[in-house]
Write an enzyme that holds these catalytic residues in place. Structure first.
Site, PDB file in Angstrom:
ATOM      1  N   GLY A 105      14.502 -43.558   1.403  1.00  0.00           N
ATOM      2  CA  GLY A 105      13.374 -43.305   0.515  1.00  0.00           C
ATOM      3  C   GLY A 105      13.631 -42.041  -0.274  1.00  0.00           C
ATOM      4  O   GLY A 105      14.613 -41.330  -0.019  1.00  0.00           O
ATOM      5  N   LYS A 106      12.816 -41.747  -1.242  1.00  0.00           N
ATOM      6  CA  LYS A 106      12.925 -40.477  -1.969  1.00  0.00           C
ATOM      7  C   LYS A 106      11.628 -40.265  -2.719  1.00  0.00           C
ATOM      8  O   LYS A 106      10.959 -41.224  -3.121  1.00  0.00           O
ATOM      9  CB  LYS A 106      14.080 -40.522  -2.974  1.00  0.00           C
ATOM     10  CG  LYS A 106      14.589 -39.161  -3.367  1.00  0.00           C
ATOM     11  CD  LYS A 106      15.504 -38.621  -2.293  1.00  0.00           C
ATOM     12  CE  LYS A 106      16.143 -37.306  -2.671  1.00  0.00           C
ATOM     13  NZ  LYS A 106      17.272 -36.992  -1.797  1.00  0.00           N
ATOM     14  N   GLY A 107      11.276 -39.005  -2.914  1.00  0.00           N
ATOM     15  CA  GLY A 107      10.059 -38.716  -3.652  1.00  0.00           C
ATOM     16  C   GLY A 107      10.268 -37.546  -4.580  1.00  0.00           C
ATOM     17  O   GLY A 107      11.275 -36.837  -4.493  1.00  0.00           O
TER      18      GLY A 107
END
Ligand code: NAD
Length: 418
Positions: A105-107
């Protein structure tokens, strides 16, 4: 730095390049090329002067076949939906290449943190954590630091999550400070894996790392730690840079002194003991044994790749080389250790942090560093085996071949539902 390459398209091209060497069905490959879910939000936050400002935030959950989504949170004006999607995909393959039980994931938030006070940044971070709360958790999605975020932001996110959930859950986020459930060795982990990857690559090529000349683009967490640990191995770090420009000393810079100077002044340029200052592009094309891009994606495009004269590149940053540049470097027989292995130390020690949080038992720094070394050395050996066995064009393709196989097997083993 080129702004031409879309990082999400680069990721998809890297997957296609590797899939050509695998017998994974096309429909499965296609599933492995796009995120499962992307959250996009507007955070309304009160500024110190009482006005309300809106910030765009993203979290991409790319693939959860091998475990909870895992990946950092970036604060930068150039954060975009496609950048976050690409970075989340790279996390999937990074976790798979070092064989830790996570998805990716990444934000990120579109913000230049230098323009805001600490209390404003705290409110922005807590607003982000509040929006993310239903989607994150120690068994769901575990964020971590990335560019312009660190222990402080991780502590705020953990605290917000725990307050809202009325629980203690240090494993909801990694990269925390030690007194908030962080791990020994986490701050230096990314730079340490860059050093280990460089050491293994030089060993594989039959080259000496001792006395090797090194240039490092980007002198933040990843770049400055890699510089220090490479210097400790006996390498000569002749040039380093940040967004202000590059400093050079043919005899080798004192990497700790440069770091201290940057801490005090905010940049590496102006460092007294350097012989010369020049541009980042000059640094990237220097005649050195080892080049470490440790800033942001797309640092080396096709035009620059033509001029690269380094023998070995170890990618500390995520996606610093565009696919066109990659082809040129392969043709020029530059040995490139890809990001998904070289900078995997960060997520590997994040994994150790999460394991410790779940066990409520803290490891020593020595244990963390020893386990990290084992993971990176094993992963490097497996990558080289794939490279040689399948006669692959370069180590990046080898890394994706290993990683895609693992993710596809996890998906294939479980099947699809509903
Ligand atoms: P950081 O914010 O600590 O440092 C970034 C550095 O790059 C700063 O010194 C900045 O001045 C410099 N920089 C920015 N633009 C530049 C340019 N155009 N030319 C030269 N220098 C420039 O960030 P970081 O945590 O060190 O991350 C750097 C890279 O490493 C990113 O790609 C990140 O995704 C990747 N990475 C970091 C970690 C981690 O644990 N920190 C883990 C894996 C990957």
């Amino acid at each position: 730095m080129s702004d031409e390459a879309n990082p999400f398209e680069s990721l998809q091209e890297q997957i296609d390049d590797a899939a050509a060497f695998l017998d994974v069905p096309a429909d499965v490959v296609s599933r492995l090329k796009s995120p499962e879910r992307v959250l996009e939000m507007t955070l309304s936050v009160e500024m110190d002067d009482g006005t309300i400002e809106g910030f765009r935030g993203f979290r991409s959950q790319f693939n959860g076949d091998r475990g909870p989504y895992k990946g950092g949170i970036r604060y930068h004006p150039n954060v975009s939906r496609d950048e976050v999607k690409a970075l989340s995909g790279w996390m999937v393959y990074k976790c798979a290449v070092v064989d830790i039980p996570y998805g990716g994931g990444k934000g990120g938030i579109v913000i230049d943190p230098r323009d805001y006070s600490e209390s404003e940044l705290e409110r922005v971070t807590r607003a982000f954590a509040t929006e993310l709360r239903p989607f994150i958790g120690p068994d769901k999605d575990i964020p971590a630091p990335d560019v312009n975020t660190g222990q402080r932001e991780m502590n705020w996110i953990k605290d917000t999550y725990e307050k809202l959930e009325n629980t203690t859950a240090p494993g909801v986020i990694t990269g925390k400070s030690l007194d908030n459930g962080g791990s020994e060795g986490r701050v230096e982990a990314t730079g340490r894996s860059v050093m280990l990857a460089a050491r293994e690559a030089f060993d594989y090529l039959g080259k000496e790392i001792e006395g090797a000349t090194v240039a490092i683009q980007g002198y933040g967490n990843a770049g400055s730690v890699a510089a220090k640990l490479l210097e400790d191995l006996g390498a000569r770090v002749v040039a380093v840079s940040d967004s202000s420009g590059a400093v050079f000393d043919p005899e080798g810079l004192d990497t700790r002194a440069v770091k201290q100077f940057k801490r005090e002044t905010g940049s590496v340029t102006g460092y007294d003991d350097a012989e010369e200052e020049f541009s980042n592009d000059d640094l990237l094309t220097m005649d050195v044994d080892l080049l470490v891009p440790a800033a942001l994606e797309n640092a080396i495009d096709a035009e620059l790749a033509d001029q690269v004269t380094a023998d070995v590149i170890v990618e500390a940053a995520n996606g610093p080389v565009t696919p066109d540049a990659d082809d040129i470097l392969t043709e020029k027989e530059v040995t490139l250790v890809p990001d998904i292995l070289a900078n995997a130390g960060g997520v590997t020690v994040s994994y150790f942090e999460w394991v410790q949080n779940r066990q409520r038992f803290a490891w020593t720094e020595e244990r963390v560093n020893d386990e990290l070394e084992r993971v990176i050395v094993d992963a490097f050996d497996q990558l080289v085996d794939a490279y040689e066995d399948k006669d692959l064009p370069n180590l990046r393709t080898a890394a994706y071949v290993v990683a895609i196989r693992r993710v596809a097997d996890a998906f294939g083993g479980a099947g699809t539902w509903p």
